[in-house]
Design a protein around this motif. Sequence first.
Motif, PDB file in Angstrom:
ATOM      1  N   GLU A   9       0.821  -1.204   0.000  1.00  0.00           N
ATOM      2  CA  GLU A   9       0.000   0.000   0.000  1.00  0.00           C
ATOM      3  C   GLU A   9       0.859   1.260   0.000  1.00  0.00           C
ATOM      4  OE1 GLU A   9      -2.666  -0.455   3.291  1.00  0.00           O
ATOM      5  OE2 GLU A   9      -3.833  -1.992   2.266  1.00  0.00           O
ATOM      6  N   SER A  10       2.048   1.190   0.609  1.00  0.00           N
ATOM      7  CA  SER A  10       2.898   2.374   0.665  1.00  0.00           C
ATOM      8  C   SER A  10       3.602   2.627  -0.661  1.00  0.00           C
ATOM      9  CB  SER A  10       3.922   2.238   1.788  1.00  0.00           C
ATOM     10  OG  SER A  10       4.859   1.239   1.478  1.00  0.00           O
ATOM     11  N   LEU A  11       3.640   1.653  -1.537  1.00  0.00           N
ATOM     12  CA  LEU A  11       4.303   1.817  -2.822  1.00  0.00           C
ATOM     13  C   LEU A  11       3.348   2.356  -3.884  1.00  0.00           C
ATOM     14  CD1 LEU A  11       6.521  -1.397  -2.957  1.00  0.00           C
ATOM     15  CD2 LEU A  11       7.245   0.940  -2.510  1.00  0.00           C
ATOM     16  N   SER A  12       2.700   3.455  -3.533  1.00  0.00           N
ATOM     17  CA  SER A  12       1.812   4.101  -4.492  1.00  0.00           C
ATOM     18  C   SER A  12       1.655   5.565  -4.113  1.00  0.00           C
ATOM     19  CB  SER A  12       0.448   3.407  -4.530  1.00  0.00           C
ATOM     20  OG  SER A  12      -0.208   3.540  -3.293  1.00  0.00           O
ATOM     21  N   ILE A  13       1.201   6.336  -5.072  1.00  0.00           N
ATOM     22  CA  ILE A  13       0.890   7.746  -4.841  1.00  0.00           C
ATOM     23  C   ILE A  13      -0.632   7.858  -4.884  1.00  0.00           C
ATOM     24  CG2 ILE A  13       1.172  10.110  -5.675  1.00  0.00           C
ATOM     25  CD1 ILE A  13       3.804   9.208  -6.984  1.00  0.00           C
ATOM     26  N   ALA A  14      -1.189   8.537  -3.917  1.00  0.00           N
ATOM     27  CA  ALA A  14      -2.637   8.611  -3.738  1.00  0.00           C
ATOM     28  C   ALA A  14      -3.343   9.396  -4.853  1.00  0.00           C
ATOM     29  CB  ALA A  14      -2.965   9.249  -2.395  1.00  0.00           C
ATOM     30  N   LYS A  15      -4.583   9.010  -5.084  1.00  0.00           N
ATOM     31  CA  LYS A  15      -5.475   9.727  -5.999  1.00  0.00           C
ATOM     32  C   LYS A  15      -5.537  11.193  -5.567  1.00  0.00           C
ATOM     33  CE  LYS A  15     -10.329   9.914  -7.263  1.00  0.00           C
ATOM     34  NZ  LYS A  15     -11.658   9.367  -7.058  1.00  0.00           N
ATOM     35  N   ASP A  16      -5.718  12.082  -6.518  1.00  0.00           N
ATOM     36  CA  ASP A  16      -5.827  13.532  -6.332  1.00  0.00           C
ATOM     37  C   ASP A  16      -4.496  14.221  -6.013  1.00  0.00           C
ATOM     38  OD1 ASP A  16      -8.604  13.518  -6.836  1.00  0.00           O
ATOM     39  OD2 ASP A  16      -9.021  13.029  -4.734  1.00  0.00           O
ATOM     40  N   THR A  17      -3.386  13.472  -6.048  1.00  0.00           N
ATOM     41  CA  THR A  17      -2.066  14.065  -5.828  1.00  0.00           C
ATOM     42  C   THR A  17      -1.596  14.723  -7.118  1.00  0.00           C
ATOM     43  OG1 THR A  17      -1.517  12.341  -4.220  1.00  0.00           O
ATOM     44  CG2 THR A  17       0.321  13.562  -5.174  1.00  0.00           C
ATOM     45  N   LYS A  18      -0.997  15.906  -6.975  1.00  0.00           N
ATOM     46  CA  LYS A  18      -0.438  16.596  -8.141  1.00  0.00           C
ATOM     47  C   LYS A  18       1.003  16.136  -8.314  1.00  0.00           C
ATOM     48  CE  LYS A  18      -3.467  20.504  -7.915  1.00  0.00           C
ATOM     49  NZ  LYS A  18      -3.641  21.933  -7.982  1.00  0.00           N
ATOM     50  N   ILE A  19       1.312  15.702  -9.537  1.00  0.00           N
ATOM     51  CA  ILE A  19       2.646  15.178  -9.833  1.00  0.00           C
ATOM     52  C   ILE A  19       3.250  15.895 -11.039  1.00  0.00           C
ATOM     53  CG2 ILE A  19       2.143  12.881  -8.893  1.00  0.00           C
ATOM     54  CD1 ILE A  19       1.946  11.970 -11.934  1.00  0.00           C
ATOM     55  N   ASP A  20       4.559  15.787 -11.138  1.00  0.00           N
ATOM     56  CA  ASP A  20       5.307  16.287 -12.288  1.00  0.00           C
ATOM     57  C   ASP A  20       6.110  15.106 -12.847  1.00  0.00           C
ATOM     58  OD1 ASP A  20       6.622  18.360 -13.971  1.00  0.00           O
ATOM     59  OD2 ASP A  20       8.390  17.811 -12.802  1.00  0.00           O
ATOM     60  N   VAL A  21       6.088  14.941 -14.149  1.00  0.00           N
ATOM     61  CA  VAL A  21       6.885  13.895 -14.789  1.00  0.00           C
ATOM     62  C   VAL A  21       8.286  14.474 -14.967  1.00  0.00           C
ATOM     63  CG1 VAL A  21       7.135  12.392 -16.789  1.00  0.00           C
ATOM     64  CG2 VAL A  21       4.845  13.003 -15.980  1.00  0.00           C
ATOM     65  N   ASP A  22       9.223  13.951 -14.185  1.00  0.00           N
ATOM     66  CA  ASP A  22      10.559  14.527 -14.107  1.00  0.00           C
ATOM     67  C   ASP A  22      11.524  13.968 -15.145  1.00  0.00           C
ATOM     68  OD1 ASP A  22      12.438  16.244 -12.730  1.00  0.00           O
ATOM     69  OD2 ASP A  22      13.358  14.414 -11.936  1.00  0.00           O
ATOM     70  N   PHE A  23      11.399  12.656 -15.455  1.00  0.00           N
ATOM     71  CA  PHE A  23      12.430  12.021 -16.276  1.00  0.00           C
ATOM     72  C   PHE A  23      11.869  10.743 -16.888  1.00  0.00           C
ATOM     73  CE2 PHE A  23      16.037   8.984 -16.461  1.00  0.00           C
ATOM     74  CZ  PHE A  23      16.902   9.690 -17.294  1.00  0.00           C
ATOM     75  N   TYR A  24      12.296  10.442 -18.095  1.00  0.00           N
ATOM     76  CA  TYR A  24      11.984   9.155 -18.713  1.00  0.00           C
ATOM     77  C   TYR A  24      13.282   8.380 -18.871  1.00  0.00           C
ATOM     78  CZ  TYR A  24      10.934   5.533 -22.048  1.00  0.00           C
ATOM     79  OH  TYR A  24      10.828   4.304 -22.658  1.00  0.00           O
ATOM     80  N   ASP A  25      13.311   7.147 -18.372  1.00  0.00           N
ATOM     81  CA  ASP A  25      14.493   6.291 -18.472  1.00  0.00           C
ATOM     82  C   ASP A  25      14.230   5.210 -19.517  1.00  0.00           C
ATOM     83  OD1 ASP A  25      16.881   4.920 -18.026  1.00  0.00           O
ATOM     84  OD2 ASP A  25      16.049   3.783 -16.347  1.00  0.00           O
ATOM     85  N   GLU A  26      14.876   5.343 -20.649  1.00  0.00           N
ATOM     86  CA  GLU A  26      14.666   4.403 -21.748  1.00  0.00           C
ATOM     87  C   GLU A  26      15.141   2.989 -21.404  1.00  0.00           C
ATOM     88  OE1 GLU A  26      15.785   3.945 -26.467  1.00  0.00           O
ATOM     89  OE2 GLU A  26      15.861   5.921 -25.539  1.00  0.00           O
TER      90      GLU A  26
END
Length: 117
Positions: free
Chosen positions: A30-47
Amino acid sequence: MKFAIILSVLLSVNAFAAEKAADKKQAVDESLSIAKDTKIDVDFYDESSDTFEIVIIKEPGVGPNVVTPEALHKAAGINLDLKTFKTKKRDYVGAEFTLIEKLPLLSEEEVAKRRDK
């Protein structure tokens, strides 16, 4: 009689330990998730692992928060079909979203496995 008592105690201890382990696993899952309604930024894509690193806007020091493209697509409610989204993954670096559902995170081990593929 003593054998039955000892066996009973051992079985009880074993059952208690199994229950605690299951509770701990559920808490970790359960701790390995980000809750609904949280504002996030996509920081990086790792190919190399085909993953995104996400920053929680109100908690920028928390992380690393690594997610799959499929999980991000679903939890962010991205208005593209998944196939098209997957061809434009780098275009989403720097994008901000408010999650419409819980976003599952990958553990370091899961990221390493993805790199090994």
